[in-house]
Design a protein around this motif. Structure first.
Motif, PDB file in Angstrom:
ATOM      1  N   UNK A  53      78.736  81.696  -0.125  1.00  0.00           N
ATOM      2  CA  UNK A  53      77.608  81.829   0.812  1.00  0.00           C
ATOM      3  C   UNK A  53      76.529  80.793   0.511  1.00  0.00           C
ATOM      4  N   UNK A  54      76.239  80.589  -0.783  1.00  0.00           N
ATOM      5  CA  UNK A  54      75.231  79.600  -1.181  1.00  0.00           C
ATOM      6  C   UNK A  54      75.628  78.207  -0.680  1.00  0.00           C
ATOM      7  N   UNK A  55      76.918  77.859  -0.859  1.00  0.00           N
ATOM      8  CA  UNK A  55      77.406  76.548  -0.412  1.00  0.00           C
ATOM      9  C   UNK A  55      77.344  76.408   1.106  1.00  0.00           C
ATOM     10  N   UNK A  56      77.735  77.472   1.816  1.00  0.00           N
ATOM     11  CA  UNK A  56      77.711  77.471   3.288  1.00  0.00           C
ATOM     12  C   UNK A  56      76.286  77.296   3.806  1.00  0.00           C
ATOM     13  N   UNK A  57      75.361  78.055   3.242  1.00  0.00           N
ATOM     14  CA  UNK A  57      73.961  77.999   3.681  1.00  0.00           C
ATOM     15  C   UNK A  57      73.394  76.606   3.447  1.00  0.00           C
ATOM     16  N   UNK A  58      73.670  76.053   2.264  1.00  0.00           N
ATOM     17  CA  UNK A  58      73.141  74.720   1.945  1.00  0.00           C
ATOM     18  C   UNK A  58      73.754  73.649   2.839  1.00  0.00           C
ATOM     19  N   UNK A  59      75.006  73.856   3.253  1.00  0.00           N
ATOM     20  CA  UNK A  59      75.680  72.902   4.127  1.00  0.00           C
ATOM     21  C   UNK A  59      74.912  72.716   5.435  1.00  0.00           C
ATOM     22  N   UNK A  60      74.374  73.821   5.973  1.00  0.00           N
ATOM     23  CA  UNK A  60      73.692  73.771   7.261  1.00  0.00           C
ATOM     24  C   UNK A  60      72.168  73.641   7.143  1.00  0.00           C
TER      25      UNK A  60
END
Length: 200
Positions: A53-60
């Motif tokens: 989730x942390x990686x996904x959020x930072x991606x966007x």
């Protein structure tokens, strides 16, 4: 669906491999085992999902943060290439430039962040966006999240079966791959920056 129009197996595999090398969950098996000994059973599902989730959020959201501070994606990708380069050197040479294994809490805090979704991983995630389509990076993140979960669940077994020598060899192999990727990331984005300034 239109979202899958940019889907590419090649980009998914590359995104997975880049993130896999940066996260280096296999090389972190001894750390995970130590955490288990200190704090008991690690919640593998919770830790891996949180990291994903942390990686996904930072991606966007990361791109919006860059715009807020006035930095373009190509410049950030070049900075990311330097971070990946340093991580690769650590893996290949067995040195410690900027890495901490000090743990003050169990499960999510040391595992999800910073062990899995640390500064290097987040920088790499956003750097990939300069080269690949979002959908392929998302699949790369999901695959890594699944792999992290499997490793966390079987950390003790992996350490016994693989041994320190095998772990060390794997770390160096992925370090070399990571070094090559960082150079490619740098050259591609540097060329794009030069092209932009020439046109400007």
């Amino acid at each position: 669906m239109e979202i899958f129009a940019d889907f590419s197996i090649k980009e998914v595999v590359t995104s997975f491999m880049v993130l896999f090398a940066v996260i280096d969950i296999i090389g972190s098996v001894p750390i995970v085992v130590t955490l288990q000994q200190k704090f008991g059973q690690i919640e593998a599902g919770r830790a891996s999902i949180t990291a994903g989730i942390i990686m996904m959020v930072f991606l966007f959201v990361g791109n919006n943060i860059l715009k807020l501070i006035g930095v373009d994606v190509n410049s950030f990708a070049i900075a990311g290439a330097f971070v990946i380069f340093v991580i690769a050197l650590e893996m290949i040479l067995g040195i410690e430039i900027h890495k901490t294994t000090e743990v003050k809490a169990a499960s999510i805090v040391p595992i999800a962040f910073p062990l899995v979704a640390g500064a290097g991983t987040l920088t790499t995630t956003l750097s990939l966006r300069a080269e690949f389509h979002d959908i392929n990076i998302i699949f790369g993140i999901i695959l890594n999240t699944i792999f992290v979960y499997l490793v966390l669940k079987s950390a003790k077994w992996l350490e016994k079966k693989m041994g320190e020598a095998t772990l060390a060899v794997l770390q160096k192999v992925f370090g070399i791959i990571l070094l090559a990727i960082s150079i490619k990331l740098f050259t591609a984005n540097f060329a794009q920056l030069v092209k932009t300034y020439i046109n400007f």
